[in-house]
Design a protein around this motif. Structure first.
Motif, PDB file in Angstrom:
ATOM      1  N   LYS A  28       0.404  -0.917  -0.461  1.00  0.00           N
ATOM      2  CA  LYS A  28       0.177  -0.017  -0.222  1.00  0.00           C
ATOM      3  C   LYS A  28       0.928   1.132  -0.189  1.00  0.00           C
ATOM      4  N   ILE A  29       0.912   1.967  -0.611  1.00  0.00           N
ATOM      5  CA  ILE A  29       1.615   3.552  -1.196  1.00  0.00           C
ATOM      6  C   ILE A  29       0.936   4.106  -1.349  1.00  0.00           C
ATOM      7  N   ILE A  30       1.578   5.177   0.430  1.00  0.00           N
ATOM      8  CA  ILE A  30       0.163   6.501   0.260  1.00  0.00           C
ATOM      9  C   ILE A  30       1.298   7.772  -0.181  1.00  0.00           C
ATOM     10  N   PRO A  31       0.947   8.764  -1.075  1.00  0.00           N
ATOM     11  CA  PRO A  31       1.264  10.106  -1.612  1.00  0.00           C
ATOM     12  C   PRO A  31       1.269  10.810   0.014  1.00  0.00           C
ATOM     13  N   VAL A  32       2.385  11.797  -0.311  1.00  0.00           N
ATOM     14  CA  VAL A  32       1.691  12.108   0.586  1.00  0.00           C
ATOM     15  C   VAL A  32       2.830  14.333   0.482  1.00  0.00           C
ATOM     16  N   PRO A  33       2.005  15.064   0.202  1.00  0.00           N
ATOM     17  CA  PRO A  33       2.288  16.204  -0.956  1.00  0.00           C
ATOM     18  C   PRO A  33       3.334  17.183   0.893  1.00  0.00           C
ATOM     19  N   LYS A  34       3.459  17.288   1.470  1.00  0.00           N
ATOM     20  CA  LYS A  34       4.034  17.898   2.930  1.00  0.00           C
ATOM     21  C   LYS A  34       4.191  17.161   3.608  1.00  0.00           C
ATOM     22  N   LEU A  35       5.680  17.679   4.311  1.00  0.00           N
ATOM     23  CA  LEU A  35       5.346  16.949   5.972  1.00  0.00           C
ATOM     24  C   LEU A  35       4.591  17.057   7.552  1.00  0.00           C
ATOM     25  N   VAL A  37       1.564  17.207   7.367  1.00  0.00           N
ATOM     26  CA  VAL A  37       0.251  16.073   7.268  1.00  0.00           C
ATOM     27  C   VAL A  37       0.820  14.814   7.061  1.00  0.00           C
ATOM     28  N   VAL A  38       1.826  14.775   7.597  1.00  0.00           N
ATOM     29  CA  VAL A  38       2.781  13.217   7.634  1.00  0.00           C
ATOM     30  C   VAL A  38       1.908  12.213   8.669  1.00  0.00           C
ATOM     31  N   GLU A  39       2.124  12.992  10.317  1.00  0.00           N
ATOM     32  CA  GLU A  39       1.340  11.941  11.351  1.00  0.00           C
ATOM     33  C   GLU A  39       0.290  11.715  11.308  1.00  0.00           C
ATOM     34  N   SER A  40      -0.926  12.603  10.800  1.00  0.00           N
ATOM     35  CA  SER A  40      -1.806  11.978  10.607  1.00  0.00           C
ATOM     36  C   SER A  40      -2.767  11.069   9.112  1.00  0.00           C
ATOM     37  N   THR A  41      -1.646  11.238   8.896  1.00  0.00           N
ATOM     38  CA  THR A  41      -1.920  10.553   7.538  1.00  0.00           C
ATOM     39  C   THR A  41      -1.072   9.097   8.155  1.00  0.00           C
ATOM     40  N   VAL A  42      -0.391   8.758   8.848  1.00  0.00           N
ATOM     41  CA  VAL A  42      -0.350   7.752   9.258  1.00  0.00           C
ATOM     42  C   VAL A  42      -1.408   7.303   9.888  1.00  0.00           C
ATOM     43  N   GLU A  43      -1.943   8.393  10.731  1.00  0.00           N
ATOM     44  CA  GLU A  43      -3.115   7.466  11.337  1.00  0.00           C
ATOM     45  C   GLU A  43      -4.132   6.975  10.997  1.00  0.00           C
ATOM     46  N   LYS A  44      -4.575   7.403  10.127  1.00  0.00           N
ATOM     47  CA  LYS A  44      -5.415   7.209   9.185  1.00  0.00           C
ATOM     48  C   LYS A  44      -5.179   6.210   8.269  1.00  0.00           C
ATOM     49  N   ASN A  45      -3.994   6.004   7.837  1.00  0.00           N
ATOM     50  CA  ASN A  45      -3.418   4.629   6.791  1.00  0.00           C
ATOM     51  C   ASN A  45      -3.481   3.495   7.324  1.00  0.00           C
ATOM     52  N   GLY A  46      -2.219   3.936   8.689  1.00  0.00           N
ATOM     53  CA  GLY A  46      -1.222   2.602   8.998  1.00  0.00           C
ATOM     54  C   GLY A  46       0.216   2.944   9.293  1.00  0.00           C
ATOM     55  N   SER A  64      16.016  19.266   8.191  1.00  0.00           N
ATOM     56  CA  SER A  64      14.621  19.665   9.135  1.00  0.00           C
ATOM     57  C   SER A  64      13.823  18.118   9.030  1.00  0.00           C
ATOM     58  N   GLY A  65      13.363  18.065   7.300  1.00  0.00           N
ATOM     59  CA  GLY A  65      12.289  16.525   7.277  1.00  0.00           C
ATOM     60  C   GLY A  65      12.830  15.596   7.675  1.00  0.00           C
ATOM     61  N   VAL A  66      14.374  15.412   7.760  1.00  0.00           N
ATOM     62  CA  VAL A  66      14.395  14.159   7.955  1.00  0.00           C
ATOM     63  C   VAL A  66      14.566  13.890   9.809  1.00  0.00           C
ATOM     64  N   GLN A  67      14.903  15.248  10.417  1.00  0.00           N
ATOM     65  CA  GLN A  67      15.141  15.200  11.823  1.00  0.00           C
ATOM     66  C   GLN A  67      13.763  15.273  12.411  1.00  0.00           C
ATOM     67  N   VAL A  68      12.678  15.398  11.566  1.00  0.00           N
ATOM     68  CA  VAL A  68      10.875  15.479  12.511  1.00  0.00           C
ATOM     69  C   VAL A  68      10.907  13.910  12.084  1.00  0.00           C
ATOM     70  N   LEU A  69      11.392  13.397  10.749  1.00  0.00           N
ATOM     71  CA  LEU A  69      10.904  11.520  10.645  1.00  0.00           C
ATOM     72  C   LEU A  69      11.181  11.390  11.535  1.00  0.00           C
ATOM     73  N   LYS A  70      12.169  11.253  11.561  1.00  0.00           N
ATOM     74  CA  LYS A  70      13.223  10.177  12.331  1.00  0.00           C
ATOM     75  C   LYS A  70      13.011  10.124  13.733  1.00  0.00           C
ATOM     76  N   SER A  71      12.518  11.578  14.426  1.00  0.00           N
ATOM     77  CA  SER A  71      12.336  12.115  15.580  1.00  0.00           C
ATOM     78  C   SER A  71      10.613  11.223  16.325  1.00  0.00           C
ATOM     79  N   LYS A  72       9.785  10.944  14.979  1.00  0.00           N
ATOM     80  CA  LYS A  72       8.741  11.278  15.401  1.00  0.00           C
ATOM     81  C   LYS A  72       8.433   9.006  14.919  1.00  0.00           C
ATOM     82  N   PHE A  73       9.177   8.825  13.997  1.00  0.00           N
ATOM     83  CA  PHE A  73       9.085   7.656  14.190  1.00  0.00           C
ATOM     84  C   PHE A  73      10.605   6.792  13.673  1.00  0.00           C
ATOM     85  N   PRO A  74      11.322   6.659  14.862  1.00  0.00           N
ATOM     86  CA  PRO A  74      12.790   6.225  15.437  1.00  0.00           C
ATOM     87  C   PRO A  74      12.355   5.526  14.685  1.00  0.00           C
ATOM     88  N   ASP A  75      11.713   3.680  14.442  1.00  0.00           N
ATOM     89  CA  ASP A  75      12.481   2.533  13.964  1.00  0.00           C
ATOM     90  C   ASP A  75      12.027   2.410  12.561  1.00  0.00           C
TER      91      ASP A  75
END
Length: 200
Positions: A28-35, A37-46, A64-75
């Motif tokens: 399942k591949i979900i397109p995301v246009p900006k950083l 909305v990633v958290e809400s998109t993950v909550e919605k799609n799994g 900043s994008g790398v740092q934000v994603l790794k802090s919120k989704f480290p694994d």
């Protein structure tokens, strides 16, 4: 599990989606246009199996994008897929926590090979055979790398033997070192010998 392709350019999102499907059909591949909305998109799609992130988004600056994603989704594995040059940004991205750096100018086969290191790893238990002496299992490709390290081969030598780019070799090593919890070739070889992975 789901792959999130984070890029503000629709054509690039479509292209990456096609390449990811070639790596592992059925994802399942979900397109995301900006950083932001990633958290809400993950909550919605799994839960995410992989993030593909463009560095140059409307709401990011530098790493900043790398740092934000790794802090919120480290694994969750993170592949930076960008038009920025590797010579300028690759080391910075890896140090910030990215698992792979892929230039958009790379060939489709190079991009697929790099993504494969992140998407197809631990799903090959039958390839592990009896290589379980240590606390960590290696994929078939990672065992190849350990053997080639033991032979003293350079990145260029390994790239030629495996018919992949030197960049992909670096991606493989980065992931191998992360898997083993080491920082260098010497440490990786020591770990392998200690765990009996280089038996006679």
């Amino acid at each position: 599990m789901t792959v999130y392709v984070i890029d503000d350019h629709p054509l690039m999102r479509d292209a990456l989606t096609m390449l990811v499907h070639r790596v592992k059909p059925g994802l399942k591949i979900i397109p995301v246009p900006k950083l932001n909305v990633v958290e809400s998109t993950v909550e919605k799609n799994g839960p995410a199996e992989l993030f593909c992130l463009d560095l140059q988004l409307p709401d990011t600056l530098g790493m900043s994008g790398v740092q934000v994603l790794k802090s919120k989704f480290p694994d969750v594995p993170l592949a930076v897929v960008t038009s920025s040059s590797a010579s300028e940004y690759e080391d910075r991205c890896l140090e910030a926590g990215a698992d792979a750096f892929i230039e958009k100018s790379s060939s489709p086969n190079q991009i697929i090979a790099a993504l494969r290191t992140l998407l197809v790893t631990e799903e090959e238990p039958s390839d592990e055979e009896t290589t379980t002496a240590g606390p960590t299992k290696l994929s078939k490709r990672q065992k190849q790398l350990i053997l080639m390290l033991d032979q003293g081969l350079s990145n260029r030598d390994i790239a030629e033997k495996l018919d992949i780019s030197e960049h992909t070799v670096k991606v493989h090593f980065w992931r191998l070192f992360r898997r083993l919890g080491v920082n260098s070739r010497t440490q990786a070889l020591h770990f392998a010998r200690t765990n009996g992975w280089l038996g006679i």
